[in-house]
Design an enzyme around this catalytic site. Structure first.
Site, mmCIF file in Angstrom:
data_model
loop_
_atom_site.group_PDB
_atom_site.id
_atom_site.type_symbol
_atom_site.label_atom_id
_atom_site.label_comp_id
_atom_site.label_asym_id
_atom_site.label_seq_id
_atom_site.Cartn_x
_atom_site.Cartn_y
_atom_site.Cartn_z
ATOM 1 N N ARG A 173 -60.883 -4.863 51.099
ATOM 2 C CA ARG A 173 -62.352 -5.037 51.120
ATOM 3 C C ARG A 173 -62.907 -5.080 52.541
ATOM 4 O O ARG A 173 -63.827 -5.846 52.864
ATOM 5 C CB ARG A 173 -62.766 -6.305 50.347
ATOM 6 C CG ARG A 173 -62.320 -6.311 48.904
ATOM 7 C CD ARG A 173 -62.907 -5.190 48.073
ATOM 8 N NE ARG A 173 -62.267 -5.154 46.766
ATOM 9 C CZ ARG A 173 -61.263 -4.316 46.455
ATOM 10 N NH1 ARG A 173 -60.831 -3.407 47.320
ATOM 11 N NH2 ARG A 173 -60.721 -4.364 45.257
ATOM 12 N N SER A 177 -66.932 -9.334 41.408
ATOM 13 C CA SER A 177 -65.978 -10.416 41.677
ATOM 14 C C SER A 177 -66.499 -11.214 42.864
ATOM 15 O O SER A 177 -66.714 -10.653 43.935
ATOM 16 C CB SER A 177 -64.605 -9.856 42.043
ATOM 17 O OG SER A 177 -64.145 -9.052 41.006
ATOM 18 N N GLU A 181 -65.918 -12.549 48.445
ATOM 19 C CA GLU A 181 -65.910 -11.085 48.605
ATOM 20 C C GLU A 181 -67.351 -10.600 48.783
ATOM 21 O O GLU A 181 -67.622 -9.632 49.478
ATOM 22 C CB GLU A 181 -65.287 -10.434 47.351
ATOM 23 C CG GLU A 181 -65.314 -8.915 47.384
ATOM 24 C CD GLU A 181 -64.499 -8.266 46.273
ATOM 25 O OE1 GLU A 181 -63.479 -8.840 45.851
ATOM 26 O OE2 GLU A 181 -64.892 -7.170 45.844
HETATM 27 C C1 LIG Z 1 -70.310 -5.646 37.716
HETATM 28 C C2 LIG Z 1 -69.688 -5.357 39.055
HETATM 29 C C3 LIG Z 1 -68.371 -4.898 39.127
HETATM 30 C C4 LIG Z 1 -67.781 -4.646 40.369
HETATM 31 N N1 LIG Z 1 -66.490 -4.175 40.414
HETATM 32 C C5 LIG Z 1 -65.923 -3.928 41.607
HETATM 33 C C6 LIG Z 1 -64.571 -3.441 41.668
HETATM 34 O O1 LIG Z 1 -63.898 -3.226 40.660
HETATM 35 N N2 LIG Z 1 -64.040 -3.203 42.903
HETATM 36 C C7 LIG Z 1 -64.762 -3.404 44.050
HETATM 37 O O2 LIG Z 1 -64.205 -3.151 45.141
HETATM 38 N N3 LIG Z 1 -66.034 -3.854 44.017
HETATM 39 C C8 LIG Z 1 -66.620 -4.111 42.829
HETATM 40 N N4 LIG Z 1 -67.916 -4.566 42.784
HETATM 41 C C9 LIG Z 1 -68.640 -4.827 44.049
HETATM 42 C C10 LIG Z 1 -69.497 -3.624 44.529
HETATM 43 O O3 LIG Z 1 -69.897 -2.844 43.449
HETATM 44 C C11 LIG Z 1 -68.711 -2.770 45.518
HETATM 45 O O4 LIG Z 1 -68.339 -3.511 46.650
HETATM 46 C C12 LIG Z 1 -69.533 -1.546 45.944
HETATM 47 O O5 LIG Z 1 -68.667 -0.645 46.592
HETATM 48 C C13 LIG Z 1 -70.709 -1.894 46.831
HETATM 49 O O6 LIG Z 1 -71.512 -0.733 46.963
HETATM 50 P P1 LIG Z 1 -73.097 -0.857 47.172
HETATM 51 O O7 LIG Z 1 -73.610 0.504 47.426
HETATM 52 O O8 LIG Z 1 -73.700 -1.655 46.055
HETATM 53 O O9 LIG Z 1 -73.111 -1.678 48.517
HETATM 54 P P2 LIG Z 1 -73.911 -3.008 48.833
HETATM 55 O O10 LIG Z 1 -73.462 -4.095 47.889
HETATM 56 O O11 LIG Z 1 -75.343 -2.701 48.964
HETATM 57 O O12 LIG Z 1 -73.300 -3.293 50.270
HETATM 58 C C14 LIG Z 1 -72.004 -3.797 50.438
HETATM 59 C C15 LIG Z 1 -71.750 -3.875 51.940
HETATM 60 O O13 LIG Z 1 -71.597 -2.541 52.442
HETATM 61 C C16 LIG Z 1 -72.595 -2.267 53.419
HETATM 62 N N5 LIG Z 1 -73.054 -0.887 53.203
HETATM 63 C C17 LIG Z 1 -73.609 -0.357 52.095
HETATM 64 N N6 LIG Z 1 -73.885 0.952 52.298
HETATM 65 C C18 LIG Z 1 -73.502 1.237 53.571
HETATM 66 C C19 LIG Z 1 -73.535 2.417 54.381
HETATM 67 N N7 LIG Z 1 -74.025 3.581 53.944
HETATM 68 N N8 LIG Z 1 -73.058 2.325 55.646
HETATM 69 C C20 LIG Z 1 -72.579 1.152 56.139
HETATM 70 N N9 LIG Z 1 -72.509 0.014 55.425
HETATM 71 C C21 LIG Z 1 -72.970 0.056 54.154
HETATM 72 C C22 LIG Z 1 -73.715 -3.292 53.183
HETATM 73 O O14 LIG Z 1 -74.421 -3.549 54.381
HETATM 74 C C23 LIG Z 1 -72.919 -4.503 52.710
HETATM 75 O O15 LIG Z 1 -72.401 -5.241 53.783
HETATM 76 C C24 LIG Z 1 -68.529 -4.829 41.555
HETATM 77 C C25 LIG Z 1 -69.868 -5.267 41.481
HETATM 78 C C26 LIG Z 1 -70.446 -5.527 40.241
HETATM 79 C C27 LIG Z 1 -71.868 -5.976 40.201
#
Ligand SMILES: Cc1cc2nc3c(=O)[nH]c(=O)nc-3n(C[C@H](O)[C@H](O)[C@H](O)COP(=O)(O)OP(=O)(O)OC[C@H]3O[C@@H](n4cnc5c(N)ncnc54)[C@H](O)[C@@H]3O)c2cc1C
Length: 232
Positions: free
Chosen positions: A105, A155, A225
């Site tokens: 992560r 998570s 996380e």
């Molecule tokens: C129901 C549910 C299930 C999930 N299951 C998983 C799973 O199985 N595995 C897992 O790893 N995660 C999981 N997640 C967490 C999340 O979905 C992941 O971490 C996902 O990859 C985050 O993507 P996002 O676009 O929503 O980023 P955000 O949540 O908006 O951002 C996450 C981080 O990345 C940074 N970020 C976002 N976009 C960029 C970019 N373009 N450039 C630089 N930094 C950036 C943000 O500033 C922040 O610090 C889950 C979440 C939910 C709600």
């Protein structure tokens, strides 16, 4: 999670406005705003395997690369060939997988405040029926085990070395534990959910309380996380 005071500044949302996908053989080039699920579905349609496990992770490709998101044994680091990024000074950078410092992560995006602009996934050709079978299996596992119908950030805690956050929370008797609108999911103890209008402050207190109960009872230190942004 965004703090109750919000963000004092300009927020650039990299989303549907930046979601191109193109294919060159087995290389899938995707803009950062594309949903990881959409990129995955595009790869399946083109008989490419590699993204079935991660296809259900909510969010964008940029977020997934930054977080080195992963599921069911596959992380971004296993399928990414290279990433295009923008530095704080506006410089365009092209990094190969090995230069991304991917770990659990985490990636160098956070160490250097980089912006992910585009990612190239290296996938393999396979039988399409087999690909869809795998995809259905992972989708089914997610739907049956995770509280996808509730508000959560996924998570809440990272997997501690030597155990699992959900197992520890469950063993501490916290399944379904509730304070106001904050609750440990009945379905999956690793998800701390917002049942209504819990504020950031209430959620963060709840997260800390759960972590401290787990530490007192098991000695395992749960690390968040979920990332926090905004003014504190
Ligand atoms: C129901 C549910 C299930 C999930 N299951 C998983 C799973 O199985 N595995 C897992 O790893 N995660 C999981 N997640 C967490 C999340 O979905 C992941 O971490 C996902 O990859 C985050 O993507 P996002 O676009 O929503 O980023 P955000 O949540 O908006 O951002 C996450 C981080 O990345 C940074 N970020 C976002 N976009 C960029 C970019 N373009 N450039 C630089 N930094 C950036 C943000 O500033 C922040 O610090 C889950 C979440 C939910 C709600």
């Amino acid at each position: 999670m965004v703090t109750d005071k919000g963000i004092r500044g300009c927020v650039i949302i990299i989303s549907k406005n930046y979601d191109r996908i193109s294919l060159d053989g087995n290389l899938l080039k995707v803009s950062a705003g594309c949903l990881l699920s959409s990129a995955s579905k595009f790869s399946f349609k083109n008989s490419l395997t590699g993204m079935e496990e991660v296809s259900g992770i909510p969010g964008s490709v940029g977020g997934a690369v930054a977080m080195n998101a992963g599921a069911y044994g596959v992380e971004m680091k296993d399928i990414i060939k290279s990433v295009r990024l923008v530095s704080k000074d506006g410089e365009i950078l092209e990094y190969e997988n090995k230069d991304m410092d991917f770990s659990y992560r985490h990636s160098r995006v956070f160490d250097e405040d980089l912006i992910v602009s585009e990612a190239i996934f290296e996938l393999e050709k396979d039988d399409q029926e087999k690909i869809y079978e795998k995809y259905d299996d992972f989708t089914n596992r997610r739907v049956t085990k995770q509280p996808l119908d509730k508000k959560s950030a996924g998570s809440t805690f990272k997997r501690p070395v030597g155990s699992f956050a959900s197992k520890l929370i469950d063993e501490c008797g916290l399944r379904g534990y509730r304070k106001g609108d904050c609750q440990v999911s009945e379905k999956h103890c690793g998800f701390l959910i917002n049942n209504g209008d819990a504020s950031y402050g209430e959620m963060i207190d709840f997260i800390e309380e759960v972590a401290s109960i787990v530490f007192e009872k098991t000695g395992f230190k749960l690390e968040r996380e979920v990332k926090i942004i905004g003014e504190k």
